[in-house]
Design an enzyme around this catalytic site. Structure first.
Site, PDB file in Angstrom:
ATOM      1  N   SER A   1      29.275  46.659  40.153  1.00 17.00           N
ATOM      2  CA  SER A   1      28.505  45.676  40.904  1.00 17.00           C
ATOM      3  C   SER A   1      28.319  46.194  42.316  1.00 17.00           C
ATOM      4  O   SER A   1      29.198  46.872  42.856  1.00 17.00           O
ATOM      5  CB  SER A   1      29.259  44.351  40.930  1.00 17.00           C
ATOM      6  OG  SER A   1      28.879  43.592  42.059  1.00 17.00           O
TER       7      SER A   1
ATOM      8  N   LYS B   1      34.199  44.885  39.643  1.00 19.02           N
ATOM      9  CA  LYS B   1      33.454  44.649  38.409  1.00 19.02           C
ATOM     10  C   LYS B   1      33.255  45.895  37.559  1.00 19.02           C
ATOM     11  O   LYS B   1      33.027  46.989  38.047  1.00 19.02           O
ATOM     12  CB  LYS B   1      32.047  44.077  38.726  1.00 19.02           C
ATOM     13  CG  LYS B   1      32.033  42.657  39.219  1.00 19.02           C
ATOM     14  CD  LYS B   1      32.633  41.638  38.258  1.00 19.02           C
ATOM     15  CE  LYS B   1      31.758  41.346  37.069  1.00 19.02           C
ATOM     16  NZ  LYS B   1      30.551  40.608  37.407  1.00 19.02           N
TER      17      LYS B   1
ATOM     18  N   GLU C   1      24.396  44.331  27.070  1.00 19.17           N
ATOM     19  CA  GLU C   1      23.494  43.243  27.459  1.00 19.17           C
ATOM     20  C   GLU C   1      22.036  43.680  27.322  1.00 19.17           C
ATOM     21  O   GLU C   1      21.173  42.906  26.905  1.00 19.17           O
ATOM     22  CB  GLU C   1      23.775  42.810  28.894  1.00 19.17           C
ATOM     23  CG  GLU C   1      25.126  42.151  29.070  1.00 19.17           C
ATOM     24  CD  GLU C   1      25.486  41.997  30.541  1.00 19.17           C
ATOM     25  OE1 GLU C   1      25.045  41.021  31.146  1.00 19.17           O
ATOM     26  OE2 GLU C   1      26.187  42.865  31.069  1.00 19.17           O
TER      27      GLU C   1
END
Ligand code: ARG
Length: 459
Positions: free
Chosen positions: A281, A287, A294
């Site tokens: 991130s 992260k 996804e």
């Protein structure tokens, strides 16, 4: 004043197209992906024209030499296509004319862009289907190897995303293997429908020239020629099948990706993805995101869209060729490119993930996923299953209130509930036992899982 640009079809026109209109009608921006196949199709056609004496051997040789040169230039990235020439077919013909002069004009004898474009698409899709089949094979073998490694890894099996009954992780993976094995069968069948040559159907009705369609079909490596010229130029079923098969495949990939996304969340912690298939991130330093999973889930949208798009294009087209058919290409290219890379990403992601076996199996020890075992235990001893179900349901409620699980209930309490219950209940309630005992055909029992693996390996 509008100028009349030279068009290969320009004879009966007095005025030329305005640039922006020409741009609207052109397909060169995307159909250049078929350049190689267009040249191959022309090579087969001209070989046949020479062999049948429709053009002379010298003319055929000159055209062939020119086409081969174009192929080399194409592979070296040297061909320049222009919107003026509308599509890949007229671009190649124009380039050929520049290369070898007016004899190039003989190439289009007994041929139309209608059979030509269909031929190009059959060749393109055949190549892509072979790629998809190879990549599916690889994904299947990754799944079977993982299933083999994790036959004895126990995880919660879910219904409604609630813990249902413990299962072997290998069994869970083999469910996906089965989906992808069916996808493989669908694409293999799709390949049969794609492996047919439209070349020689000409515009729609065939031709008066004594062409040899079997010969061009053979030269291009097709199984056979289309048997009806109208069907040959207007059939796009092979593409629709591809888009439909790809949609189902993407749905399967999206489902396993959804699971991967869940499994690598803090709440599950069943797996960790390798760094090579994760991203960070820009604001939160901690992260590690499952972006690739996804994206596969997300890209299923465009693949479904491409199917719906072409179905809609096709639905009211009268026979035979209509320019609407030019809209068949971008979705096909996009889908082929999307599924091939998605298959690689998924296989790589699964192959490199770390499975936290302890966490997975522990998740089945702090839950009621053994409630069916207790009910089955009582039913096995003669209590009607419905009654057993009710007894266990009450006990689950009691445990929930007391903050414990079925394996924590003392034997005295069990024997108050039913004198059918003995000391061996505790072994029965273990998730390992629960999985091991599910030996019904196709069940999660370890021996059943091993059999599934054997069958898959044979395939
Ligand atoms: N670019 C056209 C297509 O993709 C080629 C066929 C054109 N045929 C025609 N009759 N206008 O469909």
């Amino acid at each position: 004043m509008m100028t009349k640009k030279h068009k290969l079809w320009g004879g009966r026109f007095e005025a030329g197209l305005e640039d922006w209109v020409e741009e609207f009608g052109a397909s060169i921006s995307f159909d250049q992906k078929m350049a190689k196949y267009d040249i191959q199709g022309s090579l087969a056609h001209v070989t046949m024209l020479g062999e049948t004496g429709i053009i002379t051997a010298e003319e055929a040789a000159a055209i062939k030499a020119g086409l081969e040169k174009l192929l080399e230039q194409y592979e070296a990235g040297q061909l320049v296509f222009t919107v003026d020439n509308e599509d890949i077919h007229m671009n190649i013909e124009t380039l050929l004319t520049a290369e070898i002069g007016p004899v190039a004009g003989k190439l289009h004898t007994a041929r139309s862009r209608n059979d030509q474009v269909a031929t190009d698409m059959h060749l393109y899709l055949k190549a892509k289907l072979k790629e998809v089949l190879e990549k599916l094979d690889h994904l299947c073998s990754v799944l079977v190897n993982l299933a083999d490694k994790h036959t004895y890894t126990i995880m919660p099996g879910y219904t409604h995303l609630q813990h249902a009954q413990p299962v072997s992780f290998g069994h869970h993976l083999l469910a996906y293997y089965n989906m992808f094995a069916r996808d493989r069968e669908r694409f293999a069948f799709n390949l049969e429908h794609t492996d047919i040559s439209p070349l020689g159907a000409a515009a729609l009705a065939g031709t008066t020239f004594p062409i040899d369609r079997e010969r061009t079909s053979d030269l291009l490596g097709f199984a056979k020629p289309y048997s009806n010229s109208l069907d040959a130029v207007s059939d796009r079923d092979f593409i629709l099948e591809f888009l439909a098969n790809a949609s189902i495949l993407m749905m399967h990939m999206s489902r396993i990706c959804e699971e991967v996304i869940n499994w690598c969340s803090k709440e599950f912690s069943f797996i960790s993805l390798s760094d090579t298939f994760s991203t960070g991130s820009s604001i939160m330093p901690q992260k590690k995101n499952p972006d690739m999973a996804e994206l596969i889930r997300g890209k299923s949208g465009r693949v479904y869209g491409n199917l719906l798009g072409l179905l809609t294009v096709m639905k009211s087209l009268p026979l035979a060729y209509n320019k609407d058919l030019q809209e068949d290409k971008e979705g096909m290219f996009d889908t082929a490119e999307t599924v091939t890379v998605a298959l690689d990403i998924l296989a790589g992601m699964l192959d490199t993930m770390t499975v936290h076996e302890q966490v997975m199996s522990q998740a089945t020890e702090q839950d009621f996923s053994n409630a069916t075992e207790l009910a089955d235990y009582l039913a096995d001893k003669g209590l009607p299953f419905r009654e057993a179900h009710a007894v266990v349901g009450k006990l689950v409620l009691e445990c929930t209130k007391a903050g414990c699980y079925l394996q924590d209930v003392p034997l005295e309490r069990y024997q108050e509930i039913s004198d059918l219950i003995e000391e061996d209940i505790y072994d029965t309630l273990r998730s390992h036992t629960a999985v091991e005992r599910r030996q019904s055909l196709g069940g999660t029992g370890f021996d059943q899982v091993k059999q599934q693996i054997q069958q898959a390996r044979k395939k």
